[in-house]
Design a protein around this motif. Structure first.
Motif, mmCIF file in Angstrom:
data_model
loop_
_atom_site.group_PDB
_atom_site.id
_atom_site.type_symbol
_atom_site.label_atom_id
_atom_site.label_comp_id
_atom_site.label_asym_id
_atom_site.label_seq_id
_atom_site.Cartn_x
_atom_site.Cartn_y
_atom_site.Cartn_z
ATOM 1 N N GLU A 1 0.856 -1.184 0.000
ATOM 2 C CA GLU A 1 0.000 0.000 0.000
ATOM 3 C C GLU A 1 0.893 1.235 0.000
ATOM 4 O O GLU A 1 1.911 1.282 0.701
ATOM 5 C CB GLU A 1 -0.915 0.013 1.225
ATOM 6 N N SER A 2 0.515 2.226 -0.793
ATOM 7 C CA SER A 2 1.305 3.446 -0.902
ATOM 8 C C SER A 2 0.395 4.662 -0.800
ATOM 9 O O SER A 2 -0.730 4.655 -1.315
ATOM 10 C CB SER A 2 2.058 3.474 -2.241
ATOM 11 N N TYR A 3 0.872 5.676 -0.097
ATOM 12 C CA TYR A 3 0.059 6.883 0.047
ATOM 13 C C TYR A 3 0.957 8.117 0.117
ATOM 14 O O TYR A 3 2.029 8.102 0.741
ATOM 15 C CB TYR A 3 -0.797 6.809 1.313
ATOM 16 N N LYS A 4 0.502 9.172 -0.534
ATOM 17 C CA LYS A 4 1.181 10.459 -0.484
ATOM 18 C C LYS A 4 0.342 11.405 0.373
ATOM 19 O O LYS A 4 -0.731 11.833 -0.034
ATOM 20 C CB LYS A 4 1.348 11.035 -1.890
ATOM 21 N N PRO A 5 0.793 11.728 1.590
ATOM 22 C CA PRO A 5 -0.027 12.531 2.492
ATOM 23 C C PRO A 5 -0.159 13.970 2.013
ATOM 24 O O PRO A 5 0.780 14.526 1.427
ATOM 25 C CB PRO A 5 0.730 12.453 3.821
ATOM 26 N N PRO A 6 -1.307 14.577 2.264
ATOM 27 C CA PRO A 6 -1.494 15.990 1.909
ATOM 28 C C PRO A 6 -0.821 16.895 2.935
ATOM 29 O O PRO A 6 -0.407 16.447 4.006
ATOM 30 C CB PRO A 6 -3.017 16.156 1.942
ATOM 31 N N LEU A 7 -0.720 18.144 2.599
ATOM 32 C CA LEU A 7 -0.092 19.124 3.477
ATOM 33 C C LEU A 7 -1.063 19.576 4.558
ATOM 34 O O LEU A 7 -2.235 19.832 4.289
ATOM 35 C CB LEU A 7 0.362 20.332 2.655
ATOM 36 N N VAL A 8 -0.586 19.634 5.788
ATOM 37 C CA VAL A 8 -1.325 20.250 6.892
ATOM 38 C C VAL A 8 -0.556 21.513 7.261
ATOM 39 O O VAL A 8 0.564 21.431 7.788
ATOM 40 C CB VAL A 8 -1.438 19.299 8.102
ATOM 41 N N ASN A 9 -1.126 22.664 6.980
ATOM 42 C CA ASN A 9 -0.349 23.903 7.091
ATOM 43 C C ASN A 9 -1.243 25.082 7.482
ATOM 44 O O ASN A 9 -1.514 25.963 6.666
ATOM 45 C CB ASN A 9 0.359 24.191 5.750
ATOM 46 N N PRO A 10 -1.705 25.118 8.720
ATOM 47 C CA PRO A 10 -2.498 26.278 9.151
ATOM 48 C C PRO A 10 -1.597 27.498 9.354
ATOM 49 O O PRO A 10 -0.406 27.365 9.653
ATOM 50 C CB PRO A 10 -3.088 25.808 10.489
ATOM 51 N N TYR A 11 -2.157 28.663 9.149
ATOM 52 C CA TYR A 11 -1.383 29.873 9.395
ATOM 53 C C TYR A 11 -2.309 30.986 9.864
ATOM 54 O O TYR A 11 -3.529 30.902 9.754
ATOM 55 C CB TYR A 11 -0.604 30.290 8.142
ATOM 56 N N ASN B 1 0.202 -0.810 19.219
ATOM 57 C CA ASN B 1 1.385 -0.306 18.521
ATOM 58 C C ASN B 1 1.084 0.087 17.079
ATOM 59 O O ASN B 1 1.813 -0.260 16.154
ATOM 60 C CB ASN B 1 2.522 -1.343 18.552
ATOM 61 N N TYR B 2 -0.005 0.823 16.860
ATOM 62 C CA TYR B 2 -0.295 1.347 15.534
ATOM 63 C C TYR B 2 0.764 2.383 15.154
ATOM 64 O O TYR B 2 1.355 3.034 16.016
ATOM 65 C CB TYR B 2 -1.674 1.996 15.504
ATOM 66 N N MET B 3 0.963 2.559 13.869
ATOM 67 C CA MET B 3 1.996 3.475 13.401
ATOM 68 C C MET B 3 1.385 4.778 12.891
ATOM 69 O O MET B 3 0.363 4.775 12.217
ATOM 70 C CB MET B 3 2.808 2.830 12.273
ATOM 71 N N MET B 4 2.046 5.878 13.223
ATOM 72 C CA MET B 4 1.705 7.181 12.662
ATOM 73 C C MET B 4 2.883 7.627 11.804
ATOM 74 O O MET B 4 3.981 7.856 12.315
ATOM 75 C CB MET B 4 1.417 8.202 13.762
ATOM 76 N N ALA B 5 2.666 7.693 10.499
ATOM 77 C CA ALA B 5 3.741 8.001 9.563
ATOM 78 C C ALA B 5 3.597 9.427 9.042
ATOM 79 O O ALA B 5 2.496 9.874 8.719
ATOM 80 C CB ALA B 5 3.734 7.005 8.402
ATOM 81 N N TYR B 6 4.725 10.128 8.946
ATOM 82 C CA TYR B 6 4.766 11.488 8.425
ATOM 83 C C TYR B 6 5.629 11.498 7.159
ATOM 84 O O TYR B 6 6.816 11.175 7.212
ATOM 85 C CB TYR B 6 5.373 12.459 9.446
ATOM 86 N N GLY B 7 5.029 11.855 6.029
ATOM 87 C CA GLY B 7 5.774 11.984 4.789
ATOM 88 C C GLY B 7 6.169 13.431 4.544
ATOM 89 O O GLY B 7 5.619 14.367 5.149
ATOM 90 N N ALA B 8 7.138 13.646 3.661
ATOM 91 C CA ALA B 8 7.591 14.994 3.321
ATOM 92 C C ALA B 8 6.600 15.653 2.371
ATOM 93 O O ALA B 8 6.065 15.017 1.458
ATOM 94 C CB ALA B 8 8.966 14.951 2.691
ATOM 95 N N CYS B 9 6.310 16.925 2.600
ATOM 96 C CA CYS B 9 5.398 17.690 1.749
ATOM 97 C C CYS B 9 6.104 18.956 1.256
ATOM 98 O O CYS B 9 6.879 19.572 1.985
ATOM 99 C CB CYS B 9 4.124 18.078 2.510
ATOM 100 N N THR B 10 5.819 19.319 0.015
ATOM 101 C CA THR B 10 6.343 20.581 -0.514
ATOM 102 C C THR B 10 5.318 21.680 -0.279
ATOM 103 O O THR B 10 4.117 21.428 -0.262
ATOM 104 C CB THR B 10 6.620 20.452 -2.017
ATOM 105 N N TYR B 11 5.822 22.887 -0.098
ATOM 106 C CA TYR B 11 4.940 24.028 0.145
ATOM 107 C C TYR B 11 5.280 25.127 -0.842
ATOM 108 O O TYR B 11 6.419 25.552 -0.947
ATOM 109 C CB TYR B 11 5.103 24.533 1.580
ATOM 110 N N ILE B 12 4.284 25.569 -1.587
ATOM 111 C CA ILE B 12 4.474 26.582 -2.622
ATOM 112 C C ILE B 12 3.662 27.818 -2.241
ATOM 113 O O ILE B 12 2.448 27.734 -2.038
ATOM 114 C CB ILE B 12 4.032 26.071 -4.004
ATOM 115 N N GLU B 13 4.338 28.957 -2.106
ATOM 116 C CA GLU B 13 3.640 30.201 -1.803
ATOM 117 C C GLU B 13 2.747 30.587 -2.982
ATOM 118 O O GLU B 13 3.114 30.423 -4.145
ATOM 119 C CB GLU B 13 4.649 31.314 -1.536
ATOM 120 N N ASP B 14 1.552 31.121 -2.658
ATOM 121 C CA ASP B 14 0.624 31.484 -3.733
ATOM 122 C C ASP B 14 0.902 32.879 -4.299
ATOM 123 O O ASP B 14 0.259 33.338 -5.219
ATOM 124 C CB ASP B 14 -0.812 31.383 -3.245
#
Length: 302
Positions: free
Chosen positions: A75-85, A287-300
């Protein structure tokens, strides 16, 4: 009428009252203790599921019998960005902050530094609440809906150990609450290979459990120790309700809520993390796993 201040009249600021709900993370901190950050965009998991096959009997002269491998899936997943400001404007820094003395001498730059720390804490709390919501969704429904601006998808864990009562539901005269719990613990052991020792009850499920005549009768039996009801508050927003000996379960309630402003944006509402009629059977050390993938952030560019 404007709030005018007479500089010749002594004033005293008695208190700075901050009303903010605590951040509860019982599910994340209890069940998702295996935390793994990755430096890649995608997180891959190889799933190898065993079974209960036994070795075959054979005659010594006939050799062995092949036990076919089950293989695995990825199984493969690309996590979305979580980025509140948050947005801070210069004019906000020209007035005193909550609790600041009228003649403190604090500069706008110093106010900006203090406000930055406060905003960071607020944004971090919001992110933590999202993680707790995701942990609960994964356990309760087996799916995590990822809904937001520019993203609308579902993480599906292939959850199968979910039962919806269609006959005599809890609260009915013919309900079999204790029988249900016993059957469900056996089902988890058979299909999920886990020996559950915890039951987390939703608000209505808890009421119906305590009001059930069979449960009350069993607990009142002085000749047999079939369990004990002894509610008490525990840290992180969870309440211990009591213990059953058959099935062997510790009973809990978790009253944390979240603010849902995405399901129906026109009428946002505060909802319980645990659905009112839900009963969660789970092992205390999964012992469930919480995985954090790298996300790119692009200024609008705005």
């Amino acid at each position: 009428m404007p709030n005018e201040v007479n500089i010749y009249t002594p004033r005293y600021l008695a208190e700075v009252v901050r009303q903010a709900p605590p951040v509860r993370t019982y599910f994340r901190d209890t069940f998702f203790t295996n935390v793994k950050p990755f430096s890649t965009e995608r997180v891959d998991i190889d799933l190898v599921k065993g079974d209960r096959r036994m070795a075959a009997f054979v005659h010594p002269r006939l050799g062995g019998k092949v036990l076919t491998a089950n293989g695995y899936t990825t199984e493969s997943y690309k996590p979305p960005l979580v980025n509140p400001y948050d947005v801070t404007t210069a004019d906000q820094l020209m007035t005193r902050l909550p609790g600041e003395d009228l003649y403190s001498g604090m500069t706008p730059a110093q106010r900006a530094a203090q406000k930055l720390m406060e905003e960071y804490a607020t944004l971090n709390d919001a992110t933590t609440r999202r993680e707790e919501w995701m942990a609960v969704q994964a356990i309760v429904t087996g799916t995590i809906p990822i809904v937001g601006e520019g993203v609308n998808e579902v993480i599906d864990f292939g959850f199968t150990n979910k039962i919806t009562l269609s006959g005599e539901k809890w609260g009915g005269t013919k309900a079999d609450i204790l029988g249900n719990l016993g059957d469900w613990t056996d089902k988890v052991l058979t299909g999920g290979f886990a020996n559950v020792d915890m039951a987390i009850l939703g608000k209505e499920a808890k009421k119906k459990f305590f009001a059930d005549a069979n449960v009350q009768k069993m607990m009142d039996n002085r000749r047999m120790n079939m369990g004990e009801i002894n509610p008490r508050d525990l840290p992180n927003g969870v309440k211990f309700l009591g213990h059953l000996t058959d099935p062997n379960l510790d009973l809990y309630a978790y009253g944390e809520v979240y603010y849902d402003d995405w399901t129906n944006p026109e009428e946002p509402a505060t909802k319980p993390l645990i659905p009112d009629n839900a009963v969660i059977l789970i092992s205390s050390h999964p012992n469930y796993m919480m995985a954090y993938g790298a996300c790119t952030y692009i200024e609008d560019g705005t």
